[in-house]
Design an enzyme around this catalytic site. Sequence first.
Site, PDB file in Angstrom:
ATOM      1  N   PHE A 185       1.130  -1.266   0.206  1.00  0.00           N
ATOM      2  CA  PHE A 185      -0.111  -0.069   0.101  1.00  0.00           C
ATOM      3  C   PHE A 185       0.890   1.244  -0.009  1.00  0.00           C
ATOM      4  CE2 PHE A 185      -4.143   1.893   0.278  1.00  0.00           C
ATOM      5  CZ  PHE A 185      -3.669   3.015   0.624  1.00  0.00           C
ATOM      6  N   LYS A 324       1.932  10.211   8.642  1.00  0.00           N
ATOM      7  CA  LYS A 324       1.262   9.685   9.686  1.00  0.00           C
ATOM      8  C   LYS A 324       1.989  10.125  11.010  1.00  0.00           C
ATOM      9  CE  LYS A 324      -0.567   5.551   7.450  1.00  0.00           C
ATOM     10  NZ  LYS A 324      -2.166   5.602   7.635  1.00  0.00           N
ATOM     11  N   THR A 348       1.996  23.972  -4.038  1.00  0.00           N
ATOM     12  CA  THR A 348       1.557  25.285  -3.399  1.00  0.00           C
ATOM     13  C   THR A 348       2.361  25.290  -2.080  1.00  0.00           C
ATOM     14  OG1 THR A 348      -0.257  25.528  -4.613  1.00  0.00           O
ATOM     15  CG2 THR A 348      -0.137  26.881  -2.687  1.00  0.00           C
TER      16      THR A 348
HETATM   17  C1  LIG Z   1       2.900   2.450   4.055  1.00  0.00           C
HETATM   18  C2  LIG Z   1       1.938   3.253   3.536  1.00  0.00           C
HETATM   19  N1  LIG Z   1       2.193   4.294   2.401  1.00  0.00           N
HETATM   20  C3  LIG Z   1       1.856   5.227   1.951  1.00  0.00           C
HETATM   21  C4  LIG Z   1       0.423   5.681   2.336  1.00  0.00           C
HETATM   22  C5  LIG Z   1      -0.506   6.745   2.162  1.00  0.00           C
HETATM   23  O1  LIG Z   1      -0.640   7.682   2.860  1.00  0.00           O
HETATM   24  P1  LIG Z   1      -1.721   8.703   3.070  1.00  0.00           P
HETATM   25  O2  LIG Z   1      -1.882   9.437   1.631  1.00  0.00           O
HETATM   26  O3  LIG Z   1      -3.185   8.002   3.333  1.00  0.00           O
HETATM   27  O4  LIG Z   1      -1.237   9.667   3.898  1.00  0.00           O
HETATM   28  C6  LIG Z   1      -0.258   4.631   3.578  1.00  0.00           C
HETATM   29  C7  LIG Z   1      -1.621   5.079   4.424  1.00  0.00           C
HETATM   30  N2  LIG Z   1      -2.039   4.014   4.965  1.00  0.00           N
HETATM   31  C8  LIG Z   1      -3.321   3.711   4.929  1.00  0.00           C
HETATM   32  C9  LIG Z   1      -4.065   2.909   5.740  1.00  0.00           C
HETATM   33  S1  LIG Z   1      -5.852   2.736   5.316  1.00  0.00           S
HETATM   34  C10 LIG Z   1      -5.583   3.500   4.057  1.00  0.00           C
HETATM   35  C11 LIG Z   1      -6.561   4.088   3.106  1.00  0.00           C
HETATM   36  O5  LIG Z   1      -6.523   4.904   2.219  1.00  0.00           O
HETATM   37  O6  LIG Z   1      -7.635   3.044   3.032  1.00  0.00           O
HETATM   38  C12 LIG Z   1      -4.255   4.286   3.981  1.00  0.00           C
HETATM   39  C13 LIG Z   1       0.584   3.641   4.098  1.00  0.00           C
HETATM   40  O7  LIG Z   1       0.299   2.746   5.154  1.00  0.00           O
END
Ligand SMILES: Cc1ncc(COP(=O)(O)O)c(CNc2csc(C(=O)O)c2)c1O
Length: 466
Positions: A185, A324, A348
């Site tokens: 992910f 996070k 931006t």
């Molecule tokens: C390893 C890793 N890399 C990138 C991301 C993306 O971060 P955000 O874009 O969500 O801030 C995440 C975000 N985690 C996440 C958990 S549930 C979720 C979702 O969009 O369903 C997103 C991550 O765990």
Amino acid sequence: QEPPGPLIKTEIPGPKSKQLLKEMMDIQQCGSVQLFANLEKSAGNYFADADGNLFLDVYTQISSIPLGYNHPALLNAFRSDSEVRALVNRPALGVFPSDDWPKKLRDVLLSVAPPGLQHVMTMMCGACSNENAFKAAFILYCTRKRGGKTTFTDEEMKTALLNIPPGAPDLSIMSFKGLNSSGAFHGRTFGSLATTKSKAIHKLDFPSFEWPVARFPEYKYPLEEFRRENEQQDKECLADVEEQFDRWEKKRPIAGVIIEPIQAEGGDNHASPEFFQELQKICKRRGAALIIDEVQTGCGPTGKMWCHEHFNLPSPPDLVTFSKKMLTGGFYFKPEYLSPQPLRIFNTWMGDPSKLVMLEQVIKVMKTERLLQLVEETGKVLKSGLHALETEFPFMINSVRGRGTFLAFDAATPELQDKIVKTLKQNGVLGGACGICTIRLRPALIFRPKHAELFLEILRNTLRQL
Ligand SMILES: Cc1ncc(COP(=O)(O)O)c(CNc2csc(C(=O)O)c2)c1O
């Protein structure tokens, strides 16, 4: 002041959460909302919902609140005039940063940089950090292809605006997914989404890039009983990485490889330090950037500031992305990944100075309260307790694994995974699921042995209940 324990007064979700959800559904699709928070009553490791229920939180807003709720250091972070001004005068950091910004970057972000990395860009979120790390990887790959030249041909300029090669080159970023498990992910914006391999619903209806995917190891637990099988996994997956490089060399050369130190959405899939050491060697030999995605594992939950520090890599990764618990997005990188021209890695805001005001406090508290040591200590209590439960309930849970308090176990079936999370919630614990049948623990860095004992007691009662 933290409550003495969870307190559940209503069915979950309660009537107020249900009412608020109905109101919000008239505004947007928010079917993913589980509960509405009462931020005034949430404290430390406890989440209070709109109905007056109190939960021990071991999921912490998808693993994104480092010091729990309403930590005094954060409540007092915006006391001085300069901190308030950082809050109200949000700059376009790529154009008019405030005069204390270089010092903030050094004193806050570079003070906790992964060993060996001294460059950092701030970004907006995890996906945004990965998107721009990909761009940095592509820029270096193409600059090298031009023999180091930093000017562009007319044809490159013209075709770039048409989204076709050579200006928009046909290159790729490789990501990972196990044969029988949910995979990487890396975010939901188009480039990061192309490397995300965890759930189809994240990707349906969206055009994407056809980019290479290599196998991520799928270990058997306990590790010490399956050493040979797991080493074989490493071997096969590294051979697959080599094969992907060969197969894609002609079709769409791989300019970068992105990998999580623990696949944290895909089911807490772990790989050995040896796997990562070999992967780094392959990337070096193939001229591809190694991008370690520490968005979910970074900022301490595995007992080290950065999870990849457990792998004793001979040299730093090329880029390390974060978000996070770091409260701001961004990525650390090696000097060769500095773009030769400005305005190519840009947006931006380029991050948010007020988040560094908060992160400065988080880092201070981590140091003064020795939270990395606490994560190790609490993690030992939590992990041995989970091992005791998998022995007591062998037909319900198995494969306890993890580092620090970044722990997980598998339910016997996806249905049981769902029932355990739901019943834990009814019993006053906010937990999380991931992968096909994994339950993941993502407590805040202030989670103490007493919280671990309480969690284990509630989990035991839950398993006995099912
Ligand atoms: C390893 C890793 N890399 C990138 C991301 C993306 O971060 P955000 O874009 O969500 O801030 C995440 C975000 N985690 C996440 C958990 S549930 C979720 C979702 O969009 O369903 C997103 C991550 O765990």
